[in-house]
Design a protein around this motif. Structure first.
Motif, PDB file in Angstrom:
ATOM      1  N   SER A  11       0.849  -1.188   0.000  1.00 17.45           N
ATOM      2  CA  SER A  11       0.000   0.000   0.000  1.00 17.45           C
ATOM      3  C   SER A  11       0.885   1.239   0.000  1.00 17.45           C
ATOM      4  CB  SER A  11      -0.888   0.011   1.239  1.00 17.45           C
ATOM      5  OG  SER A  11      -0.080   0.107   2.415  1.00 17.45           O
ATOM      6  N   ALA A  12       0.283   2.393  -0.254  1.00 11.13           N
ATOM      7  CA  ALA A  12       1.035   3.648  -0.170  1.00 11.13           C
ATOM      8  C   ALA A  12       1.638   3.819   1.215  1.00 11.13           C
ATOM      9  CB  ALA A  12       0.117   4.822  -0.513  1.00 11.13           C
ATOM     10  N   ALA A  13       0.887   3.449   2.236  1.00 11.55           N
ATOM     11  CA  ALA A  13       1.376   3.586   3.607  1.00 11.55           C
ATOM     12  C   ALA A  13       2.577   2.681   3.852  1.00 11.55           C
ATOM     13  CB  ALA A  13       0.258   3.265   4.597  1.00 11.55           C
ATOM     14  N   ARG A  14       2.534   1.474   3.299  1.00  9.50           N
ATOM     15  CA  ARG A  14       3.660   0.547   3.499  1.00  9.50           C
ATOM     16  C   ARG A  14       4.902   1.011   2.736  1.00  9.50           C
ATOM     17  NH1 ARG A  14       3.759  -6.023   2.440  1.00  9.50           N
ATOM     18  NH2 ARG A  14       5.842  -6.366   3.334  1.00  9.50           N
ATOM     19  N   HIS A  16       5.652   4.117   2.164  1.00  2.00           N
ATOM     20  CA  HIS A  16       6.158   5.228   2.969  1.00  2.00           C
ATOM     21  C   HIS A  16       6.879   4.713   4.206  1.00  2.00           C
ATOM     22  CE1 HIS A  16       5.955   8.666   5.789  1.00  2.00           C
ATOM     23  NE2 HIS A  16       6.174   9.368   4.696  1.00  2.00           N
ATOM     24  N   GLU A  17       6.313   3.724   4.851  1.00  2.95           N
ATOM     25  CA  GLU A  17       6.928   3.154   6.056  1.00  2.95           C
ATOM     26  C   GLU A  17       8.279   2.511   5.737  1.00  2.95           C
ATOM     27  OE1 GLU A  17       5.963  -0.232   9.499  1.00  2.95           O
ATOM     28  OE2 GLU A  17       4.620   0.058   7.797  1.00  2.95           O
ATOM     29  N   GLN A  20      10.826   5.202   5.275  1.00  2.00           N
ATOM     30  CA  GLN A  20      11.213   5.809   6.550  1.00  2.00           C
ATOM     31  C   GLN A  20      12.145   4.894   7.337  1.00  2.00           C
ATOM     32  OE1 GLN A  20      10.881   8.758   7.752  1.00  2.00           O
ATOM     33  NE2 GLN A  20       9.514   9.642   6.229  1.00  2.00           N
ATOM     34  N   GLN A  49       3.005   8.791  -3.071  1.00  2.00           N
ATOM     35  CA  GLN A  49       3.212   7.994  -1.855  1.00  2.00           C
ATOM     36  C   GLN A  49       4.219   8.665  -0.919  1.00  2.00           C
ATOM     37  OE1 GLN A  49       3.445   6.826  -4.985  1.00  2.00           O
ATOM     38  NE2 GLN A  49       2.529   4.793  -5.193  1.00  2.00           N
ATOM     39  N   SER A  51       6.171  12.560  -0.040  1.00  2.00           N
ATOM     40  CA  SER A  51       6.098  14.000  -0.284  1.00  2.00           C
ATOM     41  C   SER A  51       7.234  14.409  -1.218  1.00  2.00           C
ATOM     42  CB  SER A  51       6.215  14.766   1.032  1.00  2.00           C
ATOM     43  OG  SER A  51       7.531  14.650   1.559  1.00  2.00           O
TER      44      SER A  51
END
Length: 220
Positions: A11-14, A16-17, A20, A49, A51
């Motif tokens: 996912s987009a969140a994964r 990004h994670e 990070q 996904q 910035s």
């Protein structure tokens, strides 16, 4: 060879994670090696996904990893991030004869998002390639000699550029990574060589001797 890779399930969140986690580690990440499923997935098209600032951070990180390796290209999946992003740069000094035979000219650094390429004309060229995700191997690959690349620049601008010679090979190799394709998928399998054997026997400007001795590809 069209890709039949399955789209990543990140996912987009994964995504990004994962970025990070790599950034917060504070060290240059290792390059993912063949056998890791991320290299066999259709990476997610970039659609925000990360910035703008994070995207530039990732590009800078990838450039550092590429330089350290060293290599002439690196795709985000090679860091375990299934995102359609790659960085390319070829500033290596090479023998003049090698450069002439391979059509190798310096390639200034650039980053590409969501790239797609199409052959320009029907001319092809066959040379040995390696990959930072396939340590210790080299193999001959027949590729279009010139391509047209459509991609998005990091600032969001659509771009189109034509490449020929070794630059076209780099563009194709890195774009393939984003579609779950490794160069061995396109290689002449009888040409596969351990890197030490390649350096000792086949590191000529062209592949003529290797073609004859290893028995791959008909004579042109």
């Amino acid at each position: 060879m069209p890709s039949d890779a399955k789209p990543t399930d990140f996912s987009a969140a994964r995504i990004h994670e994962t970025f990070q986690q790599i950034l917060n580690a504070g060290v240059l990440p290792a390059i993912v090696q063949a056998g890791h499923p991320v290299l066999r997935q259709l990476a997610a098209p970039f659609d925000g996904q990360l910035s703008s600032a994070e995207l530039l951070q990732l590009i800078d990180l990838m450039r550092s990893v590429m330089h350290k390796a060293p290599g002439v290209g690196l795709a985000a999946p090679q860091l375990g991030i299934p995102l359609q992003l790659a960085v390319l740069e070829d500033q290596f000094e090479v023998d003049a004869e090698v450069a002439a035979v391979r059509g190798r000219e310096p390639l200034p650094f650039f980053a590409m998002l969501n790239p797609e390429y199409q052959p320009l004309g029907t001319s092809t060229a066959a040379f040995y390639e390696g990959c930072l995700s396939l340590n210790g191997l080299q193999a001959a690959v027949v590729r279009p000699a010139s391509v047209r690349l459509d991609f998005t620049a990091p600032d969001g601008t659509p771009r189109q550029r034509d490449f020929t010679g070794w630059q076209a090979r780099i563009v194709q190799h890195e774009t393939d990574h984003l579609h779950g394709i490794l160069y061995l998928d396109r290689a002449e399998l009888r040409s596969i060589s351990n890197s030490a054997e390649y350096s000792t026997r086949w590191a000529q400007p062209d592949i003529a001797l290797a073609r004859q001795e290893l028995g791959f590809l008909p004579e042109p």
